[in-house]
Scaffold this active site. Structure first.
Site, PDB file in Angstrom:
ATOM      1  N   TYR A  39      46.687  46.472  37.867  1.00 41.57           N
ATOM      2  CA  TYR A  39      45.369  46.409  37.216  1.00 41.57           C
ATOM      3  C   TYR A  39      45.107  47.640  36.335  1.00 41.57           C
ATOM      4  CZ  TYR A  39      43.775  42.224  39.730  1.00 41.57           C
ATOM      5  OH  TYR A  39      43.604  40.927  40.189  1.00 41.57           O
TER       6      TYR A  39
ATOM      7  N   ASN B  76      37.102  36.159  43.660  1.00 38.73           N
ATOM      8  CA  ASN B  76      37.417  34.980  42.841  1.00 38.73           C
ATOM      9  C   ASN B  76      38.813  34.402  43.091  1.00 38.73           C
ATOM     10  OD1 ASN B  76      38.897  36.917  41.528  1.00 38.73           O
ATOM     11  ND2 ASN B  76      37.900  36.688  39.534  1.00 38.73           N
TER      12      ASN B  76
ATOM     13  N   HIS C 164      44.606  35.444  40.817  1.00 34.52           N
ATOM     14  CA  HIS C 164      44.981  36.109  39.568  1.00 34.52           C
ATOM     15  C   HIS C 164      46.002  35.249  38.849  1.00 34.52           C
ATOM     16  CE1 HIS C 164      46.451  39.093  36.687  1.00 34.52           C
ATOM     17  NE2 HIS C 164      47.652  38.625  36.978  1.00 34.52           N
TER      18      HIS C 164
ATOM     19  N   GLU D  92      54.167  41.466  34.285  1.00 32.67           N
ATOM     20  CA  GLU D  92      53.624  41.405  35.650  1.00 32.67           C
ATOM     21  C   GLU D  92      54.646  40.834  36.633  1.00 32.67           C
ATOM     22  OE1 GLU D  92      48.938  40.745  34.293  1.00 32.67           O
ATOM     23  OE2 GLU D  92      49.991  39.155  35.361  1.00 32.67           O
TER      24      GLU D  92
HETATM   25  N1  UDP Z   1      36.419  41.963  38.347  1.00 34.07           N
HETATM   26  C1  UDP Z   1      35.276  42.364  39.038  1.00 34.07           C
HETATM   27  N2  UDP Z   1      34.127  42.605  38.335  1.00 34.07           N
HETATM   28  C2  UDP Z   1      34.073  42.493  36.976  1.00 34.07           C
HETATM   29  C3  UDP Z   1      35.239  42.092  36.285  1.00 34.07           C
HETATM   30  C4  UDP Z   1      36.399  41.835  37.001  1.00 34.07           C
HETATM   31  O1  UDP Z   1      35.297  42.483  40.259  1.00 34.07           O
HETATM   32  O2  UDP Z   1      33.008  42.716  36.386  1.00 34.07           O
HETATM   33  C5  UDP Z   1      37.657  41.724  39.102  1.00 34.07           C
HETATM   34  C6  UDP Z   1      37.906  40.232  39.372  1.00 34.07           C
HETATM   35  O3  UDP Z   1      38.537  40.124  40.645  1.00 34.07           O
HETATM   36  C7  UDP Z   1      38.885  39.863  38.255  1.00 34.07           C
HETATM   37  C8  UDP Z   1      39.709  41.131  38.168  1.00 34.07           C
HETATM   38  O4  UDP Z   1      38.765  42.188  38.347  1.00 34.07           O
HETATM   39  O5  UDP Z   1      39.645  38.727  38.598  1.00 34.07           O
HETATM   40  C9  UDP Z   1      40.441  41.351  36.863  1.00 34.07           C
HETATM   41  O6  UDP Z   1      39.532  41.199  35.790  1.00 34.07           O
HETATM   42  P1  UDP Z   1      39.932  40.357  34.497  1.00 34.07           P
HETATM   43  O7  UDP Z   1      38.879  40.595  33.465  1.00 34.07           O
HETATM   44  O8  UDP Z   1      41.344  40.656  34.114  1.00 34.07           O
HETATM   45  O9  UDP Z   1      39.785  38.847  35.009  1.00 34.07           O
HETATM   46  P2  UDP Z   1      40.856  37.703  35.294  1.00 34.07           P
HETATM   47  O10 UDP Z   1      41.999  37.903  34.334  1.00 34.07           O
HETATM   48  O11 UDP Z   1      41.278  37.821  36.740  1.00 34.07           O
HETATM   49  O12 UDP Z   1      40.117  36.406  35.039  1.00 34.07           O
HETATM   50 MG    MG Z   2      43.090  39.596  33.862  1.00 35.63          MG
END
Ligand code: UDP
Ligand code: MG
Length: 149
Positions: free
Chosen positions: A49, A112, A115, A126
């Protein structure tokens, strides 16, 4: 061929949603090229991350992804990155439409469930963080011609 790294996050494992989520990927016809149950440690979480380092949710995200065992998977094939992202749904489950994994099974952004890589380049990168070449099974399946034209 595209690869997407999928992580069934600790909440998916604890809630017993591993089977239902993998079923959706299987039923779609996607090819699973790698899969394992593992614990993500803090240093791997920070690398995976890294793009989110410095954001307000970074610390809680690292805590969440390291809080219990996860299932990591590699899905490989034509257009798999965008196909899987569409199946996963919006990052915030309140905006994820019904029929998506987050839209059907999750309620909050910090829980959520899953990933999935967001571009073919990130997919390859990744996958290499989590899997060695020896752990991947990339050959054709006998049923591929019934799924891909
Ligand atoms: N996340 C969070 N709060 C936020 C944005 C992201 O807790 O405001 C967490 C959530 O678990 C998310 C992960 O960080 O899945 C990675 O964020 P990303 O924007 O990459 O979302 P994704 O690709 O998983 O949809
Ligand atoms: Mg992401």
């Amino acid at each position: 061929m595209e690869q997407s790294l999928i992580i069934l996050k600790p909440d998916a494992v604890q809630r017993g949603l591993v089977g239902p989520i993998i079923s959706r990927l299987e039923q779609r016809g996607l090819k699973i090229a790698g899969m394992k149950l593992m614990r993500i440690d803090e240093s791997l979480a920070r690398r995976h991350y890294g793009v989110h380092e410095g954001k307000p949710f970074f610390a809680s995200l690292v805590e969440y992804i390291t809080s219990g065992p996860v299932i990591t998977m590699v899905v490989s094939g034509k257009d798999v990155v965008s196909t899987v992202r569409t199946m996963v749904g919006a990052t915030n489950p309140t905006q994820a439409v019904p029929g998506t994994i987050r839209g059907d099974f999750a309620l909050e952004i910090g829980r959520n469930l899953i990933h999935a890589s967001d571009s073919p380049e990130n997919g390859k990168q990744e996958v290499s963080l989590f899997f060695s070449d020896k752990e991947l099974v990339l050959g054709e399946r006998s049923l591929d011609s019934w799924i891909y034209e």
